[in-house]
Design a protein around this motif. Structure first.
Motif, PDB file in Angstrom:
ATOM      1  N   ASN A  21      15.868 -60.149  15.754  1.00 26.37           N
ATOM      2  CA  ASN A  21      16.276 -59.308  14.617  1.00 26.37           C
ATOM      3  C   ASN A  21      16.414 -57.867  15.112  1.00 26.37           C
ATOM      4  OD1 ASN A  21      16.976 -58.438  12.086  1.00 26.37           O
ATOM      5  ND2 ASN A  21      14.922 -58.620  11.218  1.00 26.37           N
ATOM      6  N   ALA A  22      17.251 -57.710  16.117  1.00 28.84           N
ATOM      7  CA  ALA A  22      17.343 -56.444  16.838  1.00 28.84           C
ATOM      8  C   ALA A  22      17.784 -55.295  15.936  1.00 28.84           C
ATOM      9  CB  ALA A  22      18.336 -56.597  17.995  1.00 28.84           C
ATOM     10  N   GLY A  23      17.402 -54.108  16.355  1.00 34.50           N
ATOM     11  CA  GLY A  23      17.769 -52.913  15.610  1.00 34.50           C
ATOM     12  C   GLY A  23      18.766 -52.085  16.393  1.00 34.50           C
ATOM     13  N   GLY A  24      18.443 -50.812  16.584  1.00 37.21           N
ATOM     14  CA  GLY A  24      19.366 -49.909  17.261  1.00 37.21           C
ATOM     15  C   GLY A  24      19.491 -48.643  16.446  1.00 37.21           C
ATOM     16  N   PRO A  25      20.031 -47.587  17.063  1.00 34.50           N
ATOM     17  CA  PRO A  25      20.102 -46.294  16.382  1.00 34.50           C
ATOM     18  C   PRO A  25      20.772 -46.354  15.010  1.00 34.50           C
ATOM     19  CG  PRO A  25      20.704 -46.053  18.682  1.00 34.50           C
ATOM     20  CD  PRO A  25      20.512 -47.516  18.443  1.00 34.50           C
ATOM     21  N   HIS A  26      21.856 -47.107  14.905  1.00 34.28           N
ATOM     22  CA  HIS A  26      22.611 -47.084  13.652  1.00 34.28           C
ATOM     23  C   HIS A  26      22.057 -48.018  12.583  1.00 34.28           C
ATOM     24  CE1 HIS A  26      25.399 -44.855  16.194  1.00 34.28           C
ATOM     25  NE2 HIS A  26      25.822 -44.330  15.073  1.00 34.28           N
ATOM     26  N   CYS A  27      20.889 -48.595  12.834  1.00 35.85           N
ATOM     27  CA  CYS A  27      20.278 -49.424  11.805  1.00 35.85           C
ATOM     28  C   CYS A  27      19.609 -48.585  10.732  1.00 35.85           C
ATOM     29  CB  CYS A  27      19.278 -50.384  12.428  1.00 35.85           C
ATOM     30  SG  CYS A  27      20.128 -51.633  13.376  1.00 35.85           S
ATOM     31  N   LEU A  28      19.462 -47.289  10.978  1.00 31.43           N
ATOM     32  CA  LEU A  28      18.850 -46.413   9.982  1.00 31.43           C
ATOM     33  C   LEU A  28      19.598 -46.527   8.654  1.00 31.43           C
ATOM     34  CD1 LEU A  28      16.943 -44.184   9.091  1.00 31.43           C
ATOM     35  CD2 LEU A  28      18.405 -42.514  10.227  1.00 31.43           C
ATOM     36  N   ALA A  29      20.904 -46.451   8.706  1.00 33.51           N
ATOM     37  CA  ALA A  29      21.680 -46.574   7.477  1.00 33.51           C
ATOM     38  C   ALA A  29      22.262 -47.971   7.309  1.00 33.51           C
ATOM     39  CB  ALA A  29      22.812 -45.539   7.463  1.00 33.51           C
TER      40      ALA A  29
ATOM     41  N   ALA B 277      15.539 -34.113   2.135  1.00 36.08           N
ATOM     42  CA  ALA B 277      16.664 -33.394   1.535  1.00 36.08           C
ATOM     43  C   ALA B 277      17.709 -34.352   0.959  1.00 36.08           C
ATOM     44  CB  ALA B 277      17.311 -32.479   2.574  1.00 36.08           C
ATOM     45  N   GLY B 278      17.404 -35.654   1.016  1.00 32.88           N
ATOM     46  CA  GLY B 278      18.308 -36.624   0.397  1.00 32.88           C
ATOM     47  C   GLY B 278      19.430 -37.091   1.307  1.00 32.88           C
ATOM     48  N   ILE B 279      19.297 -36.831   2.604  1.00 35.04           N
ATOM     49  CA  ILE B 279      20.323 -37.261   3.558  1.00 35.04           C
ATOM     50  C   ILE B 279      19.772 -38.426   4.375  1.00 35.04           C
ATOM     51  CG2 ILE B 279      21.736 -36.568   5.535  1.00 35.04           C
ATOM     52  CD1 ILE B 279      22.452 -34.930   3.154  1.00 35.04           C
ATOM     53  N   VAL B 280      20.496 -39.519   4.414  1.00 30.51           N
ATOM     54  CA  VAL B 280      20.158 -40.590   5.349  1.00 30.51           C
ATOM     55  C   VAL B 280      21.259 -40.626   6.398  1.00 30.51           C
ATOM     56  CG1 VAL B 280      19.670 -43.031   5.661  1.00 30.51           C
ATOM     57  CG2 VAL B 280      19.019 -41.894   3.535  1.00 30.51           C
ATOM     58  N   PRO B 281      21.027 -40.016   7.552  1.00 25.59           N
ATOM     59  CA  PRO B 281      22.059 -40.053   8.593  1.00 25.59           C
ATOM     60  C   PRO B 281      22.309 -41.495   9.033  1.00 25.59           C
ATOM     61  CG  PRO B 281      20.324 -38.469   9.127  1.00 25.59           C
ATOM     62  CD  PRO B 281      19.826 -39.306   7.990  1.00 25.59           C
ATOM     63  N   SER B 282      23.461 -41.739   9.631  1.00 21.07           N
ATOM     64  CA  SER B 282      23.695 -43.092  10.131  1.00 21.07           C
ATOM     65  C   SER B 282      22.826 -43.357  11.349  1.00 21.07           C
ATOM     66  CB  SER B 282      25.172 -43.309  10.452  1.00 21.07           C
ATOM     67  OG  SER B 282      25.642 -42.317  11.324  1.00 21.07           O
ATOM     68  N   ALA B 283      22.400 -42.288  12.042  1.00 19.62           N
ATOM     69  CA  ALA B 283      21.441 -42.436  13.132  1.00 19.62           C
ATOM     70  C   ALA B 283      20.701 -41.117  13.279  1.00 19.62           C
ATOM     71  CB  ALA B 283      22.143 -42.792  14.442  1.00 19.62           C
TER      72      ALA B 283
ATOM     73  N   VAL C  90       3.653 -40.243  29.792  1.00 16.26           N
ATOM     74  CA  VAL C  90       4.349 -40.983  28.746  1.00 16.26           C
ATOM     75  C   VAL C  90       5.578 -40.179  28.347  1.00 16.26           C
ATOM     76  CG1 VAL C  90       3.102 -39.981  26.782  1.00 16.26           C
ATOM     77  CG2 VAL C  90       4.082 -42.261  26.579  1.00 16.26           C
ATOM     78  N   VAL C  91       6.682 -40.870  28.148  1.00 15.06           N
ATOM     79  CA  VAL C  91       7.872 -40.209  27.610  1.00 15.06           C
ATOM     80  C   VAL C  91       8.229 -40.901  26.306  1.00 15.06           C
ATOM     81  CG1 VAL C  91       8.724 -39.524  29.873  1.00 15.06           C
ATOM     82  CG2 VAL C  91       9.534 -41.646  28.859  1.00 15.06           C
ATOM     83  N   ASN C  92       8.859 -40.145  25.424  1.00 15.55           N
ATOM     84  CA  ASN C  92       9.211 -40.702  24.117  1.00 15.55           C
ATOM     85  C   ASN C  92      10.699 -40.529  23.865  1.00 15.55           C
ATOM     86  OD1 ASN C  92       6.824 -41.697  22.477  1.00 15.55           O
ATOM     87  ND2 ASN C  92       6.029 -39.795  23.331  1.00 15.55           N
ATOM     88  N   VAL C  93      11.326 -41.643  23.595  1.00 15.37           N
ATOM     89  CA  VAL C  93      12.738 -41.645  23.195  1.00 15.37           C
ATOM     90  C   VAL C  93      12.833 -42.716  22.133  1.00 15.37           C
ATOM     91  CG1 VAL C  93      13.149 -43.001  25.290  1.00 15.37           C
ATOM     92  CG2 VAL C  93      15.078 -42.276  23.927  1.00 15.37           C
ATOM     93  N   PHE C  94      13.216 -42.344  20.918  1.00 14.90           N
ATOM     94  CA  PHE C  94      13.038 -43.332  19.855  1.00 14.90           C
ATOM     95  C   PHE C  94      13.895 -43.056  18.625  1.00 14.90           C
ATOM     96  CE2 PHE C  94      10.278 -40.776  17.088  1.00 14.90           C
ATOM     97  CZ  PHE C  94       9.914 -39.765  17.956  1.00 14.90           C
ATOM     98  N   HIS C  95      13.856 -44.085  17.748  1.00 18.30           N
ATOM     99  CA  HIS C  95      14.607 -44.054  16.500  1.00 18.30           C
ATOM    100  C   HIS C  95      13.781 -43.296  15.464  1.00 18.30           C
ATOM    101  CE1 HIS C  95      16.815 -46.979  18.716  1.00 18.30           C
ATOM    102  NE2 HIS C  95      15.901 -47.918  18.596  1.00 18.30           N
ATOM    103  N   ALA C  96      13.863 -41.982  15.508  1.00 14.41           N
ATOM    104  CA  ALA C  96      12.983 -41.149  14.704  1.00 14.41           C
ATOM    105  C   ALA C  96      13.194 -41.369  13.207  1.00 14.41           C
ATOM    106  CB  ALA C  96      13.211 -39.685  15.049  1.00 14.41           C
ATOM    107  N   GLY C  97      14.436 -41.568  12.807  1.00 14.38           N
ATOM    108  CA  GLY C  97      14.732 -41.730  11.393  1.00 14.38           C
ATOM    109  C   GLY C  97      14.012 -42.914  10.775  1.00 14.38           C
ATOM    110  N   ASP C  98      13.797 -43.954  11.560  1.00 10.84           N
ATOM    111  CA  ASP C  98      13.091 -45.149  11.094  1.00 10.84           C
ATOM    112  C   ASP C  98      11.590 -45.062  11.325  1.00 10.84           C
ATOM    113  OD1 ASP C  98      15.337 -46.721  10.324  1.00 10.84           O
ATOM    114  OD2 ASP C  98      15.751 -47.146  12.429  1.00 10.84           O
ATOM    115  N   GLY C  99      11.132 -44.026  12.039  1.00 10.42           N
ATOM    116  CA  GLY C  99       9.729 -43.993  12.459  1.00 10.42           C
ATOM    117  C   GLY C  99       9.440 -45.017  13.543  1.00 10.42           C
TER     118      GLY C  99
END
Lengths: 335, 385, 382
Positions: free
Chosen positions: C55-63, C149-155, C273-282
């Motif tokens: 059930n893979a995700g990805g950056p654009h799964c936010l929206a 602010a009511g914005i859901v970016p696509s990523a 440790v380095v962090n690179v992640f889908h911040a919009g989804d947490g």
């Protein structure tokens, strides 16, 4: 959570349980035998964090109440709004997605986490409270549309979203597929065979220019969904809507189809006519769910696909078969 | 026995898999061992994990085209081509005698001795006339007249055309076209002196490092110390641009800095006015032009004025020629080519078209599949007013 | 099984075999004005079948939602060799949503042989913004503020300083090398809405301390920025040769706090440790970076990884957002599920595969069923 404990004890002690929310979907699925113990799930908000865009409510919470709470923060969780009294648990168990599904997706994509009571009164939790989660099997999606046969939904966490800045209904004489090709992701294309009612949401300038480009005429509000004594909800491939419309010409019914989705809401004054409408739907390789009335009509009309597998799942969750018995025509595979 | 691979390079693969779609043999087999990641894992297993160098390992190394498409795809810049060449160098002494004899014939006897190569080419041309050479070999139509007519060098040259070995024997007309185009820009092209034959690229791919170094020194010595060295074979150009690393001398590094692919050099000159023709040209990027020299854009620059250019939508995946690869791994090579040919035909559409290829190996390999292939130099020459 | 069997443009549905690469599918339909929305960072290498399994995700799964929202139907082979079609091209199928159940089941419910995916129309307007910050906290706070602010970016993606530099060394997209954190935000849709949202993101970003807000000028610049983000894991070797990647989700509002803990845990174990992640989804992807040749390193790496997962769960998070449980996190399942929860999941799996032949021992820890004994049956699919 005293109420829930009492509910769990009631369910554990009963031989057969029928789950009642607002009673708006009594006719959906097969009839539950008389004598089954009626249970109701409590209502109430559990937690709401607007910045997380998640909300947790008890299963008995009316959809309208949830909507009001979310609206205070400019958010919404688009569940089927047709029965404002309907409960969140009931709408989810019924798998009703509402008319904005074309743009916003089906109800099953809203449910992040579910708590439900099993037949022996245990609480089981599936999914998780975050907007994204693949920890374990997807019990939430399994519960959506299960008509209360796998567990009694007591609490859910739902994904919310900002309310659209602006929304506007308009009409076109063109069939829905033609209208859709002129627009970028409309929210609803409600087609009654003569006109397509188009719901657009977003920035007012975008809506105005889309309506102008697609040659739409603005109207005040949505079309009237069929209100008749006998109603059904058909599912056909979206591409078959045109052919289905031609067949429904011969049936004494009123209907509205959701273009691009394939859901058709059909209402008739007689039970026979709903049966005729079902025949038209089945001729287009679809099926029709009886939603209201038509007591002599089979609830589904067709054999359930993957019947054995579904029955094994039913056995796994409700071995004594006490939850909403008869709603879905499972076969007993276990002794 | 150990592979003598630089360990830091070997462990730099984090196994992310982003190279997989860029690997032609992985795309046609779907097998991990036929992918760059799988091959590096095998190298690691041998060098770091003590796994034996067995037939399976050798076959895995041999199945690589060394197209180096994976290097471009690798976010950590693992030097895969050099790892593979080094691994093959270690394997070389363990090859079966039959194969080593064949390699001795080809790499040591024929390629470095241009006179012998030309003599054999005469025989081949006769055989071709007698229909003894099947078309599927992709051999170009060898011309007696071309073999008889030497190339002309200008007096007081200010640029040099490297002529090489096989290309001079089999595709001398490409050189002739290149010289014509170079003169059209106002340049005075010269030619290499004696022993300016084979560049050693094929030797390097086969793991014959010592011969490759010897040939590199000969090539450098065959050319005067000043002026750009134009190469109209992408494989040779890539190898010559790497002489600096191979020989590790300042002289070699200075020489490598002078090497230009033909199109790369031409794109740096004042644009030649070309007669626009309606011909559709599908641009095929030889791996050693695109992935190693990074000069593929120049081909488009020099052809754009004269032709309808069409791109192949496959991220520059290899055509399967790979130097001697089409001989050593015929079935994989054909499978990779079939994929490429499909992509070329899909890009070209319905009408007639020509494939532009800047590498003789690719050109022959694709021609053998029934495509019309020309070198960019020939196409530019035809479009000269 | 790597063919695209059929693309129905009118219905916006494609039937594909499981071996089709994610990116190949989108590339194949882009000339039709369509794309397949879930876009894992590995999309050029991962297959639709694998995406279904996890059930893979990805950056654009936010929206756009995760894989499950884009799978309409599946032909599967069950462990007993029988075949079934789950879901369908109609909006609803009668009975239970077996399709939704199968997606994300990590191969434990059978094998998909044909998959019907939903294709989305390409948005008419796309804007990609790069915001850079001098602190992780400022970037994380910006994420919450954009949503508030009511914005859901696509990523909405975040990269910290180390990974930003490693990525920039590869792609040369102009990622600022001196930033402590960067946010990559994408907004798409119709032009007026997009421009209004861009203005909000710009304003919110600057209010929260963004040094610069760069809007990609064209599709090529946008593609280069995304190439950087999607190459991040592969560029790790520029820091150290080995990495251990985690995948956990926390409520968006707890991001700042959890990120602090992640850095502290790594420091306590003397790890980078380095962090690179889908911040919009947490959806966090803490990556522990190390050299496996260092003696004793694995003990520290595992201890730190375990501590990171526990910190995420303690903050109200879950074990995995898109990578799945498999064997690695199987024994952590009791951190988030109790005995009854696990029992229900085990029963569900048994309904599909009573003998436990499909990917045995994955997902569920030993003892999920009451009184079970775990074994791998003969001839099992592992």
């Amino acid at each position: 959570m005293i109420e829930l404990d009492a509910l769990a004890r009631t369910i554990a002690a009963a031989n057969a349980v029928v789950v009642v929310g607002a009673g708006t979907k009594r006719d959906v699925g097969g009839a539950v035998p008389s004598g089954a113990t009626e249970v109701r799930v409590p209502a109430g908000m559990v937690s709401y964090e607007p910045a997380d865009m998640t909300v947790s409510v008890l299963g008995g919470t009316p959809v309208a109440l949830l909507d009001g709470a979310l609206a205070e923060h400019g958010q919404e969780c688009p569940l089927d709004p047709r029965d404002s009294a309907a409960t969140v648990g009931g709408v989810l168990a019924g798998g009703l997605s509402g008319h904005r599904r074309l743009r916003l997706g089906p109800a099953r994509d809203r449910l992040l986490e579910v708590r439900f009571l099993t037949g022996d009164g245990r609480v089981v939790r599936g999914g998780g409270p975050t907007v994204k989660n693949v920890t374990g099997y997807d019990l939430p999606r399994l519960l959506v549309g299960s008509l209360g046969t796998l567990g009694v939904i007591t609490q859910v966490t739902l994904r919310t979203q900002p309310r659209p800045q602006h929304s506007s209904w308009a009409v076109s004489d063109a069939p829905p597929d033609d209208v859709r090709d002129r627009l970028f992701r409309p929210t609803c294309l409600a087609w009654d065979g003569r006109a397509t009612h188009v719901l657009l949401e977003g920035h007012p300038e975008d809506i105005a220019s889309e309506q102008a480009r697609a040659g739409l005429r603005r109207v005040d509000g949505p079309p009237t969904w069929p209100e008749h004594a006998h109603r059904g909800r058909a599912s056909v491939r979206p591409g078959a809507l045109g052919a289905l419309a031609a067949r429904l010409e011969e049936v004494a019914c009123s209907w509205i189809a959701e273009g691009g989705v394939g859901t058709v809401h059909i209402g008739t004054d007689t039970e026979i006519a709903l049966a005729d409408a079902r025949a038209a739907v089945e001729a287009e390789s679809g099926w029709l769910l009886r939603e209201t009335g038509a007591p002599n009509l089979d609830p589904f009309g067709i054999a359930l696909p993957n019947f054995e597998l579904m029955s094994r799942i039913k056995d796994a969750f409700d071995p004594s078969g006490k939850l909403n018995p008869g709603r879905l025509p499972y076969t007993r595979v276990a002794a | 026995m150990k592979l003598q691979l630089p360990e830091d390079d070997l462990v730099a693969c984090v196994a992310c898999g982003l190279c997989l779609p860029a690997c032609p043999t992985y795309r046609v087999t779907g097998l991990e061992i036929a992918s760059p990641r799988g091959r590096i894992a095998a190298m690691q297993a041998v060098q770091l994990g003590g796994a034996p160098i067995d037939a399976e390992f050798t076959a895995a190394m041999d199945a690589c085209l060394v197209c180096r498409g994976c290097e471009v795809a690798c976010p950590s810049s693992v030097p895969f081509g050099h790892l593979m060449e080094a691994a093959r160098a270690t394997l070389q002494p363990r090859r079966p005698a039959q194969r080593r004899f064949a390699e001795w014939l080809g790499y040591r006897l024929v390629l470095p001795h241009h006179g012998l190569l030309l003599a054999l080419t005469w025989l081949l041309a006769v055989a071709q006339r007698l229909r003894l050479v099947p078309n599927r070999f992709g051999l170009p139509r060898l011309s007696f007249r071309s073999l008889r007519t030497p190339l002309d060098a200008d007096a007081h040259p200010d640029v040099f055309l490297f002529t090489g070995c096989v290309m001079d024997a089999w595709q001398r007309e490409v050189h002739r076209a290149a010289l014509t185009v170079m003169r059209a820009t106002g340049a005075r092209p010269g030619l290499p002196g004696v022993h300016g034959g084979c560049c050693g690229a094929l030797h390097l791919h086969a793991g014959l490092d010592d011969q490759a170094r010897a040939l590199a020194k000969q090539v450098i010595a065959s050319l005067p110390p000043e002026g750009p060295v134009v190469v109209d074979s992408a494989g040779c150009g890539a190898a010559m641009k790497d002489y600096g690393r191979l020989l590790d001398t300042d002289g070699a590094r200075a020489f490598s800095a002078r090497v230009r692919d033909f199109s790369e050099w031409l794109a740096e000159q004042a644009p030649l006015p070309l007669r626009p023709s309606g011909t559709t040209v599908v641009v095929q990027d030889p791996c050693h032009l695109r992935h190693v020299q990074h000069a593929e854009h120049a081909v488009r620059t020099v052809l754009r004025g004269g032709y309808q250019l069409v791109e192949i939508d496959d991220d520059g995946l290899c055509c399967g020629a790979g130097g001697a690869y089409s001989v050593t791994e015929p079935s994989l090579s054909a499978a990779v080519r079939a994929r490429k040919v499909d992509a070329i035909r899909a890009a070209a559409g319905d009408g007639p078209f020509v494939v532009a290829s800047a590498n003789p190996g690719c050109a022959m390999h694709l021609a053998a599949a029934g495509l019309t292939v020309q070198h960019p130099a020939e196409l530019v020459e035809e479009a000269l007013p | 099984m790597n063919r695209v069997i059929e693309v129905d443009v009118e219905a916006r549905v494609a039937w594909v075999e499981p071996g089709v690469l994610n990116l190949d599918l989108s590339r194949m339909v882009t000339h039709l004005g369509l794309h397949y929305a879930p876009d894992p960072s590995s999309q050029q290498a991962c297959t639709i079948g694998g995406n279904v399994a996890t059930n893979a995700g990805g950056p654009h799964c936010l929206a756009a939602g995760v894989t499950s929202s884009h799978i309409l139907a599946l032909d599967i082979v069950l462990a007993d060799g029988s075949v079934a079609r789950l879901g369908g091209l109609e909006p609803d199928v009668p009975g239970l949503d077996l399709r939704g159940c199968f997606v994300g089941s990590e191969g434990t419910m059978g094998i998909a042989t044909r998959i019907a995916v939903r294709l989305q129309p390409n948005p008419p307007c796309v804007r990609t913004l790069l915001l850079d910050f001098m602190s992780i906290d400022a970037a994380a706070a910006t994420v919450s503020a954009i949503i508030a602010a009511g914005i859901v970016p696509s990523a909405l993606e975040m990269m910290d300083a180390r990974i930003t530099r490693a990525v920039e060394d590869y792609v040369r997209a102009g990622y600022p090398r001196d930033a402590e954190a960067v946010l990559l935000a994408e907004l798409d849709g119709l032009p007026a809405g997009v421009e209004a949202a861009v203005a909000v993101v710009d304003r919110v970003g600057r209010e929260h301390g963004a040094r610069t807000v760069r809007v990609a000028a064209d599709a090529a610049e946008r593609a280069l920025l995304w190439k950087g983000r999607k190459s991040a894991f592969g560029a790790i070797a520029r820091i150290a040769p080995d990495y251990y990647l985690h995948d956990a989700v926390v409520p968006r509002t707890r991001l700042v706090e959890v990120l602090h803990q992640v850095y502290e845990i790594a420091a306590a174990h003397e790890l980078i440790v380095v962090n690179v992640f889908h911040a919009g989804d947490g959806n966090l992807h803490p990556i522990l970076v190390f050299d496996a040749r260092d003696p004793g390193i694995w003990d520290r790496v595992h201890a730190a990884g375990d501590a990171i997962v526990r910190a995420c769960v303690a903050a109200g998070g879950v074990l995995s957002g898109e990578h799945g449980i498999g064997l690695e996190k199987r024994d952590l399942m009791p951190l988030v599920f109790n005995v009854d929860d696990l029992d229900a999941q085990a029963r569900l799996r048994d309904a599909f595969d009573p003998d436990g032949r499909a990917n045995p021992q994955k997902v569920l820890p030993r003892g999920s069923r009451c009184g079970e004994t775990m074994r791998v049956p003969e001839g099992a699919w592992v």
